[in-house]
Design a protein around this motif. Sequence first.
Motif, PDB file in Angstrom:
ATOM      1  N   ALA A  10      45.159  46.981  48.748  1.00  0.00           N
ATOM      2  CA  ALA A  10      46.591  46.871  49.013  1.00  0.00           C
ATOM      3  C   ALA A  10      46.906  46.940  50.502  1.00  0.00           C
ATOM      4  CB  ALA A  10      47.342  47.987  48.287  1.00  0.00           C
ATOM      5  N   CYS A 208      45.067  32.006  45.354  1.00  0.00           N
ATOM      6  CA  CYS A 208      46.044  32.897  44.727  1.00  0.00           C
ATOM      7  C   CYS A 208      45.199  33.986  44.073  1.00  0.00           C
ATOM      8  CB  CYS A 208      46.903  32.162  43.712  1.00  0.00           C
ATOM      9  SG  CYS A 208      48.295  33.150  43.119  1.00  0.00           S
ATOM     10  N   PHE A 210      43.931  38.261  44.063  1.00  0.00           N
ATOM     11  CA  PHE A 210      44.310  39.645  44.353  1.00  0.00           C
ATOM     12  C   PHE A 210      43.219  40.559  43.802  1.00  0.00           C
ATOM     13  CE2 PHE A 210      48.116  37.126  43.876  1.00  0.00           C
ATOM     14  CZ  PHE A 210      48.861  37.444  45.004  1.00  0.00           C
ATOM     15  N   GLN A 217      48.005  38.834  34.169  1.00  0.00           N
ATOM     16  CA  GLN A 217      48.991  39.116  35.211  1.00  0.00           C
ATOM     17  C   GLN A 217      49.509  37.816  35.836  1.00  0.00           C
ATOM     18  OE1 GLN A 217      46.348  41.685  37.441  1.00  0.00           O
ATOM     19  NE2 GLN A 217      47.451  43.536  36.778  1.00  0.00           N
ATOM     20  N   ASP A 220      51.930  36.055  33.400  1.00  0.00           N
ATOM     21  CA  ASP A 220      53.229  36.703  33.273  1.00  0.00           C
ATOM     22  C   ASP A 220      54.125  36.285  34.441  1.00  0.00           C
ATOM     23  OD1 ASP A 220      55.415  38.339  32.990  1.00  0.00           O
ATOM     24  OD2 ASP A 220      54.286  40.222  33.023  1.00  0.00           O
ATOM     25  N   THR A 222      56.955  37.307  35.274  1.00  0.00           N
ATOM     26  CA  THR A 222      57.706  38.414  35.867  1.00  0.00           C
ATOM     27  C   THR A 222      56.832  39.318  36.734  1.00  0.00           C
ATOM     28  OG1 THR A 222      57.342  39.916  33.987  1.00  0.00           O
ATOM     29  CG2 THR A 222      59.220  38.400  33.855  1.00  0.00           C
ATOM     30  N   HIS A 223      55.506  39.150  36.648  1.00  0.00           N
ATOM     31  CA  HIS A 223      54.593  39.967  37.454  1.00  0.00           C
ATOM     32  C   HIS A 223      54.507  39.369  38.859  1.00  0.00           C
ATOM     33  CE1 HIS A 223      50.855  41.948  38.735  1.00  0.00           C
ATOM     34  NE2 HIS A 223      51.030  42.786  37.730  1.00  0.00           N
ATOM     35  N   ASP A 224      54.234  40.203  39.852  1.00  0.00           N
ATOM     36  CA  ASP A 224      54.138  39.721  41.231  1.00  0.00           C
ATOM     37  C   ASP A 224      53.075  38.633  41.360  1.00  0.00           C
ATOM     38  OD1 ASP A 224      56.147  41.366  42.079  1.00  0.00           O
ATOM     39  OD2 ASP A 224      54.817  42.903  42.935  1.00  0.00           O
ATOM     40  N   TYR A 225      51.944  38.816  40.646  1.00  0.00           N
ATOM     41  CA  TYR A 225      50.884  37.805  40.731  1.00  0.00           C
ATOM     42  C   TYR A 225      51.333  36.501  40.058  1.00  0.00           C
ATOM     43  CZ  TYR A 225      47.933  41.865  41.830  1.00  0.00           C
ATOM     44  OH  TYR A 225      47.398  42.995  42.390  1.00  0.00           O
ATOM     45  N   LYS A 227      54.415  35.460  39.840  1.00  0.00           N
ATOM     46  CA  LYS A 227      55.383  34.847  40.744  1.00  0.00           C
ATOM     47  C   LYS A 227      54.674  34.128  41.893  1.00  0.00           C
ATOM     48  CE  LYS A 227      59.020  38.279  39.852  1.00  0.00           C
ATOM     49  NZ  LYS A 227      59.821  39.391  40.440  1.00  0.00           N
ATOM     50  N   ALA A 228      53.620  34.759  42.427  1.00  0.00           N
ATOM     51  CA  ALA A 228      52.873  34.144  43.527  1.00  0.00           C
ATOM     52  C   ALA A 228      52.221  32.831  43.080  1.00  0.00           C
ATOM     53  CB  ALA A 228      51.809  35.111  44.039  1.00  0.00           C
ATOM     54  N   SER A 231      54.874  30.111  42.671  1.00  0.00           N
ATOM     55  CA  SER A 231      55.316  29.677  43.997  1.00  0.00           C
ATOM     56  C   SER A 231      54.292  28.717  44.608  1.00  0.00           C
ATOM     57  CB  SER A 231      55.509  30.892  44.912  1.00  0.00           C
ATOM     58  OG  SER A 231      55.830  30.490  46.231  1.00  0.00           O
TER      59      SER A 231
END
Length: 630
Positions: A10, A208, A210, A217, A220, A222-225, A227-228, A231
């Motif tokens: 992180a 992409c 992490f 993840q 999903d 709605t998860h940050d991953y 969304k990434a 995008s």
Amino acid sequence: MKKIFSMLLALSLTASPMPAPAAEDAGDGTSFTLVLDGADIDVTSAAAVVYPNPGGSPRVIPSGAFGFRNASLLIFGSDNRLIEAGGQLLSNTDGRNGSPQLSVTIPAGGFLIAFGPQADARLKACYDTAFEGAMLYNATMSIVYEVRGVYDADAGTLSISYPAPAPETDETLKFLFIGNSATYFNGTPLKFKGLCRAAGVDVSVSYCTFGSANLLQFADGTHDYGKALRSALAQKKYDYVVLQDAGGATADATDEALSALIPLVEENGARPLLYMRYSDKTDDSARIADTTRHVRTYTSMAEKYGVPAAPAAVAFREAIQAGYGKALYADDLSHHSKAGSYLIACTWLYAYLGISPVGNAYTAELDGETVRFLQQTALESCAEADDEAAHYVDDSGVEWSNIAHGKSYTSTGGAYDGDWTDTKADGTPLGKLTDGYACSDGADTLVGCYKGNEVEITVDLGGAFTVKRVTTDLFGNAGWGIPSPDDASVTFLISEDGAHFLPFGAGIAERETGPDGWQRAVFACTAEEAVRASYVKVVYRLAGNFCWVSEINAFGAEATAQPPENSAAESDVPDAASKAQEASAPVGSPEASEASTQTSAELVIGIVCAAAAVVLGLLFFLLQKRSKHA
């Protein structure tokens, strides 16, 4: 991956650079010269330090020796070319808990530049350009970007030059990699790019990824991953998107994620690809067992979704069994090393683009012997994944597919309790016997075992097929108490309804001797004519209590499809019922040939009789007509 390592992921790789003078414009890139703070000193309180290696052998520096924990690193070879970069190396000595790399190696005649947040911003800009968007923490990785650096020991200066990034063209194949450190660690996508470039193929790689991420993840939204990922797909069109799940993900979880991700990838216009990841276990025996799980999961997903899977797990398994396991893993014994990264990239090259890695000029600075071994292992592993579940070519040149690959089956054998079991907790088979991987060594845990001195395995082909050839293997080892295949017999049967079976033939064995007392025999039977069937049964009769098998193959074609080129028309292919009169004799036996000859003779007689009836009918008609006119 380990929890502490996940926490470290992180953190940012380096702090934001301080403002610095603009780099000189070199016309087609950037060049600059700066003064270094010193040589072989701690970089913690310095801006930029050089660590030269004027000697004739590699220089190894422990991660904690000069304060590399908060430094970025650039490693140049003897030809002044940047070959490796990274940073934030941890110094704990147990090789675990977030320390995948405990030292750096400077090649003979090369040098290392370490710099901190306070260094000239042009160094950071060079570093970022060379990284090409890659993600990496607590380690260094191979670089393929063309960066040149000259260290002047007398003046204490460093001169660096590099071109501007080349734009993508219509010929560029654009790859997006989705996953975690099993993908990005050690710069595997960049090694893939290097291999492609050496093969004359222009590719770009994007990430992409992490640390410790799993595909659910990303699936999903709605998860940050998630969304990434959405995008990234919205901003650019890709040709290929490579998907890799977490080491601990279950097959069901991977399946659930792919059911959402594959349509998402296809909406972008890209082709989805799977990367069959290696095991992250820390010893060879556990790795081999864990590899079985990954092979099974990714093979079944590739089959279900109709997408290619690069068999890196198979390549790791082969290299481990060849005694090369230690070299494939980093200092934490969990992530892949530079050699492991190169092996993965070689499987990508072949599986995704169909290009053999053997003889490729890009070596990632590995020695020639290692490169040759890794290239060949990757090729053979990909070929194994293709061949085991692929085709049989008969004597007339007709090619038949393995219609048993990935199909379900049942067994009358008792469940074996151990790594070689082929039985789930609910009593159903794991699927080892049709996963497409035939083992060469009985110690391989991809072998499936059942108890009993007579075991029947019935494969459900999932539809109507014409079967030309059936094969299976059988292992023995006196030291393990596994009966020799020399004392075994194997019989093949076929059925259209799964209830009534007819003989297909007896298996004729080809035997071979393996390592550590292992024996292996491949039993095969080929029909003179393909026979219609929906089920194939294999009966193993043994001289002991363990049935040790790794694969069952049935080669044929869909009964509703056009027959293979040069083969008989579908209407000429006998079904199981029409072969009933030959059931007492194995296919290819003298009795079966005699029955076939008898059937042909009866057919000729029938045709002659029908023709005679037509002629007599015509004569009768003419005589009747003549009598009316008389």
